[in-house]
Design an enzyme around this catalytic site. Sequence first.
Site, PDB file in Angstrom:
ATOM      1  N   SER A   1      -3.529  -2.596   5.947  1.00 27.26           N
ATOM      2  CA  SER A   1      -3.489  -3.688   5.121  1.00 27.26           C
ATOM      3  C   SER A   1      -4.522  -4.649   5.323  1.00 27.26           C
ATOM      4  O   SER A   1      -5.086  -4.906   6.718  1.00 27.26           O
ATOM      5  CB  SER A   1      -1.974  -4.621   4.989  1.00 27.26           C
ATOM      6  OG  SER A   1      -1.921  -4.912   6.292  1.00 27.26           O
TER       7      SER A   1
ATOM      8  N   ASP B   1       1.663 -10.761  -6.973  1.00 26.98           N
ATOM      9  CA  ASP B   1       1.867 -10.908  -5.523  1.00 26.98           C
ATOM     10  C   ASP B   1       0.469 -10.722  -4.948  1.00 26.98           C
ATOM     11  O   ASP B   1       0.284  -9.621  -3.874  1.00 26.98           O
ATOM     12  CB  ASP B   1       3.172 -10.120  -4.963  1.00 26.98           C
ATOM     13  CG  ASP B   1       3.216 -10.494  -3.670  1.00 26.98           C
ATOM     14  OD1 ASP B   1       2.593 -11.576  -3.130  1.00 26.98           O
ATOM     15  OD2 ASP B   1       4.060  -9.900  -2.854  1.00 26.98           O
TER      16      ASP B   1
ATOM     17  N   PHE C   1      12.335  -0.468   1.828  1.00 24.17           N
ATOM     18  CA  PHE C   1      13.411   0.322   1.298  1.00 24.17           C
ATOM     19  C   PHE C   1      13.427   1.251   2.604  1.00 24.17           C
ATOM     20  O   PHE C   1      14.426   2.296   2.521  1.00 24.17           O
ATOM     21  CB  PHE C   1      12.941   1.192   0.066  1.00 24.17           C
ATOM     22  CG  PHE C   1      13.388   0.317  -1.208  1.00 24.17           C
ATOM     23  CD1 PHE C   1      14.605  -0.041  -1.653  1.00 24.17           C
ATOM     24  CD2 PHE C   1      12.230  -0.345  -1.725  1.00 24.17           C
ATOM     25  CE1 PHE C   1      14.591  -0.959  -2.904  1.00 24.17           C
ATOM     26  CE2 PHE C   1      12.184  -1.065  -2.884  1.00 24.17           C
ATOM     27  CZ  PHE C   1      13.319  -1.445  -3.383  1.00 24.17           C
TER      28      PHE C   1
HETATM   29  O1  ACK Z   1      -1.069  -2.927   7.786  1.00 17.03           O
HETATM   30  P1  ACK Z   1      -0.454  -1.613   7.775  1.00 17.03           P
HETATM   31  O2  ACK Z   1      -1.103  -0.910   8.910  1.00 17.03           O
HETATM   32  O3  ACK Z   1      -0.697  -1.064   6.215  1.00 17.03           O
HETATM   33  O4  ACK Z   1       1.083  -1.670   7.796  1.00 17.03           O
HETATM   34  C1  ACK Z   1       1.751  -1.594   6.473  1.00 17.03           C
HETATM   35  C2  ACK Z   1       2.730  -0.583   6.535  1.00 17.03           C
HETATM   36  O5  ACK Z   1       2.464   0.402   5.956  1.00 17.03           O
HETATM   37  C3  ACK Z   1       4.055  -1.120   5.646  1.00 17.03           C
HETATM   38  O6  ACK Z   1       3.520  -1.489   4.511  1.00 17.03           O
HETATM   39  C4  ACK Z   1       1.000   0.502   5.867  1.00 17.03           C
HETATM   40  N1  ACK Z   1       0.686   1.284   4.462  1.00 17.03           N
HETATM   41  C5  ACK Z   1       1.218   1.071   3.529  1.00 17.03           C
HETATM   42  N2  ACK Z   1       0.647   1.956   2.520  1.00 17.03           N
HETATM   43  C6  ACK Z   1      -0.149   2.660   3.081  1.00 17.03           C
HETATM   44  C7  ACK Z   1      -1.073   3.585   2.580  1.00 17.03           C
HETATM   45  N3  ACK Z   1      -1.259   4.121   1.572  1.00 17.03           N
HETATM   46  N4  ACK Z   1      -2.121   4.000   3.508  1.00 17.03           N
HETATM   47  C8  ACK Z   1      -2.030   3.466   4.895  1.00 17.03           C
HETATM   48  N5  ACK Z   1      -1.018   2.406   5.196  1.00 17.03           N
HETATM   49  C9  ACK Z   1      -0.191   2.152   4.374  1.00 17.03           C
HETATM   50  C10 ACK Z   1       0.641  -0.923   5.733  1.00 17.03           C
END
Ligand code: ACK
Length: 975
Positions: free
Chosen positions: A705, A745, A631
């Site tokens: 992630s 998922d 989004f």
């Molecule tokens: O792999 P990443 O660095 O971890 O890239 C994705 C990106 O945002 C899109 O989803 C990161 N992400 C999502 N939620 C969080 C969170 N709560 N803390 C840190 N990174 C996050 C995710």
Amino acid sequence: MALHWIYPSLLTVLSFIPNHALRNYPDNEVTLLDSMSALGDLGWEAYPAEGWEEISVMDERNTPMRTYQVCNVMEANQNNWLRTSHIPRDGAQRVYIEIKFTLRDCNSLPGVPGTCKETFNMYYYESNNANLWFIKESQYAKIDTIAADESFTQVDVGDRVMKLNTEVRDISNLSKKGFYLAFQDVGACIALVSVRVFYKKCPLTVLNLARFPDTVTGGDSALVEVRGSCVNDSEEFEAPRMYCSADGGWLVPIGRCVCKAGFGEHEGHCQPCRPGFYKASALDAYCVKCPLHSHAPLERAPECACEKGFYRAELDPRSMACTRPPSAPESPISTINETSVTLEWSPPRESGGRGDITYSVHCRKCSEDGRKCGPCGSGPHFIPRQFGLSLPKVHVTDLLPHTNYTFSIEAVNGVSDLSPSPRQIVSVNITTSQTVSVILKERKSKDSITLAWQGPERASGAVVEYEVIYYEKNQRDQNYTVLKTRSNVMTVDGLKPGTTYVFRVRARTDGGYGNYGGEIELETSHEDMLAIGDPNQSTILAVSIAGGIVLLVLLVACFVVSGRHCGYIKAKQDPDEEKMQFQHGRVNLPGSRMYIHPHTYEDPNQAIRDFAKEIDVSSIRIERVIGAGEFGEVCSGRLKLPSKREIYVAIKSLKAGYSEQQRRDFLSEASIMGQFDHPNIIRLEGVVTRCKPVMIITEYMENGSLDTFLKKHDGQFTIIQLVGMLRGIAAGMSYLSEMNYIHRDLAARNILVNSNLVCKVSDFGLSRVLEDDPEAAYTTRGGKIPIRWTAPEAIAYRKFTSASDVWSYGIVMWEVISYGERPYWEMSNQDVIKAIDEGYRLPAPMDCPVVLHQLMLDCWEKGRSERPKFGQIVATLDKLIRNPNSLRQLANSSIWEDPPTPEPSVSTVEDWLDSIKMGQYKEHFCGAGYVTLDSVLYVTVSDLGRMGVSLAGHQKKILSSIQILQTQQGTHVQV
Ligand code: ACK
């Protein structure tokens, strides 16, 4: 007589012999006699006197050489003997005799009779006596008759063509101290240019870190077995042996030595490990760098000592980083229910680098006046247990009412006992109470309701009074009424006809107020009538009248004392606080731990209001973009709420131009996440809906992630750390399944990792499985599903259950152990579905403990009822963490040995490294000269070490892949 014209021709020939070249012998030959190197007379016996004659000639360097000649071709019946001096055999059982000679062609000698010969005989006689002056002809043993390969003529001499013959014969099974050689001429024209006697040995060699000494070959063609001795600083792994063959070559190496702990192998010897490096066991080949938080200041370290404040548990492998005790658990929450309490807390911020955290709860109690304090003793009952809790939660029952309790919670890990520092604890103080739990009877009229209730079961003191709170159903926010009575009956009047009211009652004893009992909803009648539904109604009625009087007295007293109308208090609570209380109560009521689907709300905004806290946008500071969501952007930033400390948060925002439906879908994630409260579920901090952009604020997970994180740190974690991560995910999923929430998922890409390696389940949007996940593919039934992670029944007929989440969990296990490998590699989705249907399951990843692969296979049972429940998975992983030995046995097959699709065909070193995700070593290979794929086939573990590929996991991965390359190319090399 004919000698006189033969001599010059022989001398001519000899001057062509490069003497120094003749003496350049192989190093596995030991010379016992060399006539060419004799400086003076050879002292050989020749008889009769007119037979063999010793002559000194000069070689090309003018070095004198001794030769023997005979050429009595004109006379018949020649029998000329030439006997060497005694040749000691030097322990050899088999010796070789190499003779170099020239021989004149009889036909080229004008006028010689038919008795002229072109051969001579060679004999030997074994003897311990070195000074024999006579040996009878019959005592000699014949070695051979020697003929010339090439004889020469006068023309050859004229043309200066050298026709030197070389013949080698051997004698076996010698046993005496030495022997004599003899040459018998029977009428030939010969010049014996050189005689060399030697034996063969297997020369000193070092193989597999064992030294094999110079070894004399055996007699006949026997092999001599030789025991090797380990080189300095090495020890026997298996007794080193080799065979010395008759021709001086080493055969069949068996066994080997290995460098001792603290020493690494380098080009056939053992070198002390450099400072900062260590080798724990003789069985490891190389010294490796000290793991994190450890050091080895001196050479030859068998292990690295932990830095100050860090420790190594008894069963920790030496290769594991030193770790320290965890910090204190955080954010404890207590939920008191009369005389029991549920304590929950967050895992410590600092795990100490380990995944084996457990918790212990210590209990102290004080009387309510605080005067008498002491340990709780055996009274309270801890569920599941008091010490060694693996989950951050405990339920304590059988507490004394109206008593102050202090619970100190400590986090403990495998090295806590080794640290002298006091354990860090977090404390929770509670005071127990009692609840009026059951409203027993009721009587209703048009405008009044009479209630009767039972007092607390175990009151610590006399009940002073009861407090009744009531409000019109769904109107609590507007107003509620509090009434007090000493009786356990009360009539509430002045109510609206045909209206539902909610009542709750609590007791006050000498010790103070207890908790409110459960809610009861009662509706007034539409007409005035006595709704008596109980045989005891008259009693109730009577009691209620009496109660009414008491109440009246109390009301008046209260009015007088406080100077205000105390029976009617308008609610003026902060709506957020109100909601928080609601959530708290809802989650902890028995049987109410149910997830509520946002779609069950007519008004989705109400779901947001119920489950998510509205955050003022001024409390948020956005710092940087960290990714892109379905989004809109995902950013990191800080959140500072009034009277709370500033925290790091992740901020998901809804991009501009959204439809109402998109807004609802976006916020649905918050109304789902907001219902969860578990250390392994991503925590919702709140939402911003009152201004744009609409935002969802969650806790910040420093390591992003899980799939990306694992790929980045390939091979760098201990198996205990990996199991610790898996345990966290399973605990989060167990909580979700208890809440009746099905994730649909679950995959490593939807798990987030914080700085303490705590894994938390995330991604809860309603539309996400359909739209958000790039892995999702359309099925034949039109749904979009992440095929590789999804259970077959969910793909086939959309049967999504917690058991299908368990299947996905098995795939996550596989992803974790293989450090982010893609499940089923490059197989197509269709092939995956087919393979699974035919019973194929992913093989164990490289270095995967058998028990973990078995757990994966259990998760991938075809029948969903056969799969383990998440709670069981958590219990299994806890057991493994407590008993790391159970993880030692590795599954035999490795993904590299048994992939369903062979390694992609590659033609360059770069492509190959990319294909096995080791592209970071391209320069290492190129720098070490491995520029063609063929050259890579022979790379060994030591080559990798020299190149700087030092991580054991990476070495194994590369070597396994090389084995596949070898099989593809039909080569097989021991690596
Ligand atoms: O792999 P990443 O660095 O971890 O890239 C994705 C990106 O945002 C899109 O989803 C990161 N992400 C999502 N939620 C969080 C969170 N709560 N803390 C840190 N990174 C996050 C995710």
